[in-house]
Scaffold this motif. Structure first.
Motif, mmCIF file in Angstrom:
data_model
loop_
_atom_site.group_PDB
_atom_site.id
_atom_site.type_symbol
_atom_site.label_atom_id
_atom_site.label_comp_id
_atom_site.label_asym_id
_atom_site.label_seq_id
_atom_site.Cartn_x
_atom_site.Cartn_y
_atom_site.Cartn_z
ATOM 1 N N VAL A 156 0.974 -8.940 5.463
ATOM 2 C CA VAL A 156 1.144 -8.316 4.156
ATOM 3 C C VAL A 156 1.365 -6.812 4.312
ATOM 4 N N TYR A 157 0.590 -6.164 5.178
ATOM 5 C CA TYR A 157 0.633 -4.717 5.333
ATOM 6 C C TYR A 157 1.373 -4.320 6.607
ATOM 7 N N CYS A 158 1.960 -3.117 6.593
ATOM 8 C CA CYS A 158 2.758 -2.662 7.724
ATOM 9 C C CYS A 158 1.902 -2.153 8.879
ATOM 10 N N SER A 159 0.656 -1.772 8.604
ATOM 11 C CA SER A 159 -0.192 -1.219 9.657
ATOM 12 C C SER A 159 -1.661 -1.411 9.314
ATOM 13 N N ALA A 218 0.817 -1.212 0.000
ATOM 14 C CA ALA A 218 0.000 0.000 0.000
ATOM 15 C C ALA A 218 0.854 1.267 0.000
ATOM 16 N N CYS A 219 1.881 1.322 0.868
ATOM 17 C CA CYS A 219 2.694 2.540 0.980
ATOM 18 C C CYS A 219 4.100 2.370 0.402
ATOM 19 N N HIS A 220 4.448 1.147 -0.006
ATOM 20 C CA HIS A 220 5.743 0.832 -0.624
ATOM 21 C C HIS A 220 6.935 1.103 0.280
ATOM 22 N N ARG A 221 6.725 1.034 1.597
ATOM 23 C CA ARG A 221 7.820 1.215 2.550
ATOM 24 C C ARG A 221 8.197 -0.141 3.134
ATOM 25 N N CYS A 264 -2.745 1.003 6.467
ATOM 26 C CA CYS A 264 -2.430 0.517 5.105
ATOM 27 C C CYS A 264 -3.361 -0.625 4.709
ATOM 28 N N ARG A 265 -3.745 -1.446 5.656
ATOM 29 C CA ARG A 265 -4.670 -2.538 5.353
ATOM 30 C C ARG A 265 -6.014 -1.978 4.904
ATOM 31 N N LYS A 266 -6.473 -0.918 5.543
ATOM 32 C CA LYS A 266 -7.748 -0.296 5.166
ATOM 33 C C LYS A 266 -7.639 0.440 3.828
ATOM 34 N N LYS A 267 -6.471 1.042 3.568
ATOM 35 C CA LYS A 267 -6.254 1.832 2.356
ATOM 36 C C LYS A 267 -6.176 0.956 1.111
ATOM 37 N N ARG A 268 -5.496 -0.179 1.215
ATOM 38 C CA ARG A 268 -5.246 -1.132 0.118
ATOM 39 C C ARG A 268 -5.173 -0.437 -1.202
#
Length: 46
Positions: free
Chosen positions: A36-39, A17-20, A42-46
């Motif tokens: 998969v996601y850092c937070s 999601a954020c590429h970090r 980001c999981r909500k943003k997808r």
């Protein structure tokens, strides 16, 4: 003598999601393969 593993030697992944990059956390020890996601944001943003 310090306990544990040096932070530089922890596994890491890149958040789609954020590429970090984000590093392994003890909280994720059991399901590191499924993380998969850092937070939550980001999981909500997808």
């Amino acid at each position: 003598m310090p306990n544990g593993v040096d932070k530089a030697n922890l596994p890491s992944k890149t958040c789609p999601a954020c590429h970090r990059p984000f590093a392994w956390r003890k909280k994720w020890a059991r399901d590191w393969e499924q993380v998969v996601y850092c937070s939550g944001a980001c999981r909500k943003k997808r």
